[in-house]
Design a protein around this motif. Structure first.
Motif, PDB file in Angstrom:
ATOM      1  N   LYS A  31       6.932   4.584   7.337  1.00 20.87           N
ATOM      2  CA  LYS A  31       5.566   4.199   7.706  1.00 20.87           C
ATOM      3  C   LYS A  31       4.947   5.349   8.494  1.00 20.87           C
ATOM      4  O   LYS A  31       5.631   5.959   9.326  1.00 20.87           O
ATOM      5  CB  LYS A  31       5.570   2.950   8.590  1.00 20.87           C
ATOM      6  CG  LYS A  31       5.974   1.679   7.862  1.00 20.87           C
ATOM      7  CD  LYS A  31       6.035   0.516   8.849  1.00 20.87           C
ATOM      8  CE  LYS A  31       6.668  -0.715   8.235  1.00 20.87           C
ATOM      9  NZ  LYS A  31       5.829  -1.390   7.275  1.00 20.87           N
ATOM     10  N   TYR A  32       3.670   5.637   8.230  1.00 21.76           N
ATOM     11  CA  TYR A  32       3.033   6.754   8.926  1.00 21.76           C
ATOM     12  C   TYR A  32       1.598   6.381   9.290  1.00 21.76           C
ATOM     13  O   TYR A  32       0.640   7.026   8.846  1.00 21.76           O
ATOM     14  CB  TYR A  32       3.059   7.998   8.025  1.00 21.76           C
ATOM     15  CG  TYR A  32       3.286   9.305   8.763  1.00 21.76           C
ATOM     16  CD1 TYR A  32       2.761   9.512  10.039  1.00 21.76           C
ATOM     17  CD2 TYR A  32       4.016  10.342   8.178  1.00 21.76           C
ATOM     18  CE1 TYR A  32       2.983  10.703  10.701  1.00 21.76           C
ATOM     19  CE2 TYR A  32       4.234  11.541   8.835  1.00 21.76           C
ATOM     20  CZ  TYR A  32       3.713  11.713  10.096  1.00 21.76           C
ATOM     21  OH  TYR A  32       3.923  12.903  10.757  1.00 21.76           O
ATOM     22  N   ASN A  36      -3.787   9.488   8.406  1.00 15.64           N
ATOM     23  CA  ASN A  36      -4.196   9.041   7.077  1.00 15.64           C
ATOM     24  C   ASN A  36      -3.851  10.109   6.041  1.00 15.64           C
ATOM     25  O   ASN A  36      -3.447  11.231   6.385  1.00 15.64           O
ATOM     26  CB  ASN A  36      -5.670   8.636   7.064  1.00 15.64           C
ATOM     27  CG  ASN A  36      -6.581   9.791   7.395  1.00 15.64           C
ATOM     28  OD1 ASN A  36      -6.450  10.871   6.821  1.00 15.64           O
ATOM     29  ND2 ASN A  36      -7.497   9.574   8.322  1.00 15.64           N
ATOM     30  N   SER A  37      -3.994   9.784   4.773  1.00 12.92           N
ATOM     31  CA  SER A  37      -3.540  10.683   3.700  1.00 12.92           C
ATOM     32  C   SER A  37      -4.261  12.030   3.724  1.00 12.92           C
ATOM     33  O   SER A  37      -3.657  13.074   3.462  1.00 12.92           O
ATOM     34  CB  SER A  37      -3.739  10.017   2.340  1.00 12.92           C
ATOM     35  OG  SER A  37      -3.028   8.804   2.295  1.00 12.92           O
ATOM     36  N   GLN A  72      -0.741  12.779  -7.103  1.00  8.30           N
ATOM     37  CA  GLN A  72      -0.456  11.484  -6.486  1.00  8.30           C
ATOM     38  C   GLN A  72      -0.042  10.534  -7.597  1.00  8.30           C
ATOM     39  O   GLN A  72      -0.690  10.473  -8.642  1.00  8.30           O
ATOM     40  CB  GLN A  72      -1.692  10.934  -5.774  1.00  8.30           C
ATOM     41  CG  GLN A  72      -1.387   9.666  -5.004  1.00  8.30           C
ATOM     42  CD  GLN A  72      -2.625   8.780  -4.790  1.00  8.30           C
ATOM     43  OE1 GLN A  72      -2.663   7.976  -3.884  1.00  8.30           O
ATOM     44  NE2 GLN A  72      -3.621   8.906  -5.620  1.00  8.30           N
ATOM     45  N   GLY A  78      -2.136   3.625  -2.467  1.00  6.66           N
ATOM     46  CA  GLY A  78      -3.114   4.083  -1.488  1.00  6.66           C
ATOM     47  C   GLY A  78      -4.362   3.216  -1.492  1.00  6.66           C
ATOM     48  O   GLY A  78      -5.193   3.312  -0.593  1.00  6.66           O
ATOM     49  N   TRP A 132       0.841  14.114  -2.379  1.00  8.57           N
ATOM     50  CA  TRP A 132       1.098  13.167  -1.296  1.00  8.57           C
ATOM     51  C   TRP A 132       1.350  11.786  -1.885  1.00  8.57           C
ATOM     52  O   TRP A 132       1.102  11.566  -3.056  1.00  8.57           O
ATOM     53  CB  TRP A 132      -0.105  13.095  -0.339  1.00  8.57           C
ATOM     54  CG  TRP A 132      -1.237  12.300  -0.890  1.00  8.57           C
ATOM     55  CD1 TRP A 132      -1.551  11.003  -0.618  1.00  8.57           C
ATOM     56  CD2 TRP A 132      -2.188  12.726  -1.879  1.00  8.57           C
ATOM     57  NE1 TRP A 132      -2.638  10.602  -1.376  1.00  8.57           N
ATOM     58  CE2 TRP A 132      -3.049  11.641  -2.151  1.00  8.57           C
ATOM     59  CE3 TRP A 132      -2.409  13.933  -2.570  1.00  8.57           C
ATOM     60  CZ2 TRP A 132      -4.086  11.696  -3.074  1.00  8.57           C
ATOM     61  CZ3 TRP A 132      -3.446  13.993  -3.500  1.00  8.57           C
ATOM     62  CH2 TRP A 132      -4.280  12.890  -3.733  1.00  8.57           C
ATOM     63  N   ARG A 134       1.285   7.532  -0.222  1.00 10.44           N
ATOM     64  CA  ARG A 134       1.191   6.644   0.940  1.00 10.44           C
ATOM     65  C   ARG A 134       1.752   5.314   0.465  1.00 10.44           C
ATOM     66  O   ARG A 134       1.109   4.583  -0.272  1.00 10.44           O
ATOM     67  CB  ARG A 134      -0.280   6.574   1.341  1.00 10.44           C
ATOM     68  CG  ARG A 134      -0.707   5.393   2.103  1.00 10.44           C
ATOM     69  CD  ARG A 134      -1.610   5.811   3.275  1.00 10.44           C
ATOM     70  NE  ARG A 134      -0.859   5.621   4.476  1.00 10.44           N
ATOM     71  CZ  ARG A 134      -0.737   6.508   5.458  1.00 10.44           C
ATOM     72  NH1 ARG A 134      -1.332   7.668   5.401  1.00 10.44           N
ATOM     73  NH2 ARG A 134      -0.012   6.242   6.503  1.00 10.44           N
ATOM     74  N   ASP A 136       3.142   2.896   2.450  1.00  9.33           N
ATOM     75  CA  ASP A 136       3.397   1.973   3.570  1.00  9.33           C
ATOM     76  C   ASP A 136       2.318   0.912   3.762  1.00  9.33           C
ATOM     77  O   ASP A 136       2.307   0.214   4.762  1.00  9.33           O
ATOM     78  CB  ASP A 136       3.574   2.773   4.864  1.00  9.33           C
ATOM     79  CG  ASP A 136       2.305   3.530   5.271  1.00  9.33           C
ATOM     80  OD1 ASP A 136       1.360   3.591   4.455  1.00  9.33           O
ATOM     81  OD2 ASP A 136       2.275   4.071   6.387  1.00  9.33           O
ATOM     82  N   GLU A 137       1.387   0.788   2.800  1.00 10.55           N
ATOM     83  CA  GLU A 137       0.330  -0.224   2.994  1.00 10.55           C
ATOM     84  C   GLU A 137       0.788  -1.615   2.559  1.00 10.55           C
ATOM     85  O   GLU A 137       0.093  -2.596   2.808  1.00 10.55           O
ATOM     86  CB  GLU A 137      -0.943   0.172   2.228  1.00 10.55           C
ATOM     87  CG  GLU A 137      -1.665   1.351   2.862  1.00 10.55           C
ATOM     88  CD  GLU A 137      -3.177   1.371   2.595  1.00 10.55           C
ATOM     89  OE1 GLU A 137      -3.665   0.482   1.876  1.00 10.55           O
ATOM     90  OE2 GLU A 137      -3.836   2.283   3.108  1.00 10.55           O
ATOM     91  N   VAL A 233       6.131   8.119   3.042  1.00 12.36           N
ATOM     92  CA  VAL A 233       4.766   8.611   3.238  1.00 12.36           C
ATOM     93  C   VAL A 233       4.883  10.067   3.671  1.00 12.36           C
ATOM     94  O   VAL A 233       5.704  10.394   4.538  1.00 12.36           O
ATOM     95  CB  VAL A 233       4.039   7.825   4.350  1.00 12.36           C
ATOM     96  CG1 VAL A 233       2.587   8.294   4.461  1.00 12.36           C
ATOM     97  CG2 VAL A 233       4.103   6.338   4.094  1.00 12.36           C
ATOM     98  N   ALA A 384       8.181  10.525  -1.419  1.00 15.13           N
ATOM     99  CA  ALA A 384       6.735  10.258  -1.347  1.00 15.13           C
ATOM    100  C   ALA A 384       6.212  10.771  -2.679  1.00 15.13           C
ATOM    101  O   ALA A 384       5.849  11.946  -2.806  1.00 15.13           O
ATOM    102  CB  ALA A 384       6.112  10.994  -0.172  1.00 15.13           C
TER     103      ALA A 384
END
Lengths: 456, 157
Positions: A31-32, A36-37, A72, A78, A132, A134, A136-137, A233, A384
């Motif tokens: 988690k980060y 933000n991305s 991505q 994301g 990248w 993401r 962790d959402e 992430v 990631a």
């Protein structure tokens, strides 16, 4: 049965030499929320332009860039379509052209391939590849379902919503055909988790015994949690350039002598058999005793045709005869322990059916003939997804430049990510490494790229 | 002109950095298109596969999952009932599935080898413990169909 026409296996060619000049990373976390991305991509870009001993200033680099490639995997992770446009603007690259590449787990490798094609053709001469993810959402179980929506939603995703299970199906078949001891598979997990202990960027380091891995909880039989890649992430950036630009930017550019891609069915079910596509270090003699009651066909579920295809093209393009001899260092896409053994065979480190020997012999270790996944791999360090294939090449760039210690051993690297450099830290710089290879891999082998880097 | 908010708020999960919960609830209207016959077939207890109709095409076997157009020559295919017996080509028992999985766990996934079919359909074993080479027969969820691939499963033959 797949049949090739005379031009299907044409060996690709670059019209101009392509070089890798600089790389940058963030650390990788489950988690980060702190960044933000857009910020993560900026952080990786800044490391690339500020910390790679370039002869030009970051501002001069900005004025040299003439095309960008974004990497991505999944918009739904994301929850932002066209995130690349948002990041391109955030990085201040408007109104330069860009393209976003998507090929599942191999998105990073395919993005580098796309950038290399731009440089090799003369379309551009200085191209950042920015990747990248993401992840962790959403909760992990939803994340697994998101990843499984990259399987066939009509005929396969509903069956578990879990990619590990699709790999486990192949694992069971591979084991039926080849009977690799569970300990050998566990060895790969132990190795990569351990190497992750020496990376300040890593998410899942740990010193585990074979026993620990074998006793670990099973996700999908036979794969345990410690044998599966992490969900991460983070971001990675790599600069590609033509020869003139590369030497303007750095005294130590690394040549990208080949990067080639192969594919195979998204549904594992739809794989049909064909004769084994031979690499330069194999002949028909190599496989005269291969087929048996258990091994009825190739690629079956035990081999990745896409990996074999990518290696076939890249080895022929770069003049590789024997990968274990010719490469000094290797990064594989170790999404699962079993797929790593399958890949050893697909890229010719051992003939089909004998992949286990690559790890059992010690070849795959830092001290061995072809150190593999010194980065910690996807099992130990990160996945990631959009950044993965780029991060692999960034790590290889630093190895070939002799800068591994600079980017891993300095205690400041660890404190900047809120970590402490371990007391038992050891350097994984491969002294005098000249040639390296990276495999980027998607689906149950739907897309694979094979990149070959060489010190000029 | 006056604009009013609708009064809903995004739940705050963390103050710094500010982390909010974005509610998502939407469905997709998904058509199986030309593959509909296959899924309708499952409701009727039939396993429908396809075969290329081009006499010049090399691939004479059945495709399962079906294809309305042949991968080798792009010609139209025809629908054929496939055998409802096969052998387990490989298997894996899922313990931790992804969120939307509709079956109970542990659930043994299987890939089924069927005579005359060039592919190895992914499915699940409804009863028993899977083993490679084990003969299995298809069962169809015709009572309360999910209208998905889960309406097909297999049991030891």
């Amino acid at each position: 049965m797949i049949r090739f026409g005379p031009r299907n296996l044409r060996i690709p060619r670059f019209e101009k030499p392509v070089y890798v000049v600089a790389g940058g990373l963030t650390d990788f976390r489950k988690k980060y929320p702190e960044k933000n991305s857009s910020q993560l991509c900026t952080e990786a870009l800044r490391m690339a332009v500020e910390e790679n001993d370039l002869k030009v200033s970051p501002e001069e680099v900005r004025r040299m860039v003439n095309w960008c490639v974004y990497s991505q995997f999944a918009d739904h992770f994301g929850d932002q379509l066209l995130a690349a446009a948002k990041i391109h603007d955030y990085l201040g690259f408007d109104p330069l052209g860009n393209i976003e590449v998507k090929t599942g787990g191999a998105t990073g490798g395919s993005s580098i391939l796309s950038a290399a094609q731009a440089v090799a053709s003369g379309y551009a001469d200085c191209v950042p590849v920015i990747g990248w993810e993401r992840m962790d959402e959403v909760p992990t179980k939803v994340g697994n379902a998101y990843i499984a929506s990259a399987a066939c939603k009509d005929f396969e995703s509903e069956l578990g919503w879990m990619y590990a299970a699709y790999y486990a199906l192949m694992a069971q078949r591979y084991q039926y055909e080849n009977k690799v001891p569970r300990e050998t598979l566990a060895q790969i997990a132990c190795k990569n988790h351990e190497y992750a202990c020496y990376s300040p960027y890593s998410q899942n380091p740990g010193k585990y015994t074979i026993e620990d891995v074998l006793k670990n909880e099973v996700v999908a039989d036979p794969l345990s949690f410690l044998e599966c890649c992490v969900m991460s992430v983070g971001a990675a950036v790599l600069f590609l350039a033509d020869e003139e630009t590369a030497y303007k930017m750095t005294d130590q550019p690394i040549r990208l002598t080949a990067i080639c891609g192969g594919t195979h069915t998204l549904r594992t079910a739809d794989r049909r058999h064909m004769p084994i596509l031979l690499l330069p270090n194999e002949t028909e003699e190599t496989y005269k005793d291969y087929f048996s009651h258990e091994r009825t066909e190739w690629p079956g579920f035990s081999s990745f045709l896409a990996s074999r295809m990518a290696a076939y093209l890249a080895y022929n393009m770069a003049g590789i005869n024997d990968p274990v001899e010719d490469f000094d260092i290797l990064e594989t896409h170790d999404a699962f322990t079993i797929s790593d053994i399958q890949t050893y065979e697909d890229i010719g480190l051992r003939p089909y059916g004998r992949g286990r020997e690559f790890i059992e012999s010690g070849d795959a270790y830092f001290e061995g003939r072809l150190p593999t996944n010194l980065s910690g791999g996807l099992i130990g360090t990160m996945h990631a997804v959009g950044a993965t294939g780029i991060w692999q090449v960034v790590e290889l760039l630093w190895q070939l430049q002799g800068k591994w210690d600079k980017f891993h051993a300095d205690p400041e690297r660890w404190t900047r990510y809120g970590k402490k450099k371990p007391d038992d830290f050891r350097s994984l710089q491969v002294e005098g490494a000249k040639r390296a290879c990276a495999i980027s891999h998607a689906g149950t082998g739907s897309h694979v790229t094979c990149a070959i880097l060489e010190k000029p | 002109m006056t604009v009013k908010l609708d009064g809903t708020t995004a739940e705050v999960l963390n103050a710094d950095p500010l982390v909010i919960k974005n509610q998502k609830s939407h469905f997709h209207i998904h058509s199986y298109g030309g593959w509909s016959k296959f899924f309708v077939g499952l409701r009727e207890g039939k396993l429908l596969a396809t075969r290329c109709t081009n006499a010049e095409c090399d691939e004479k076997s059945l495709w399962l999952p079906p294809r309305c157009e042949c991968a080798d020559c792009w010609h139209a295919t025809e629908w054929v009932e496939a055998p409802t017996v096969g052998k387990v080509y490989t298997h894996s028992t899922v313990l931790y599935p992804g969120a939307p999985f509709r079956a109970s766990t542990p659930c043994p996934l299987i890939s089924v080898e069927i005579e005359g079919v060039c592919t190895k359909l992914m499915s699940y074993l409804k009863e028993g413990d899977p083993e490679i080479g084990m003969p299995v027969k298809a069962v169809f969820n015709t009572e309360n169909p999910t209208n998905t691939i889960l309406d097909l499963s297999w049991v030891p033959a």
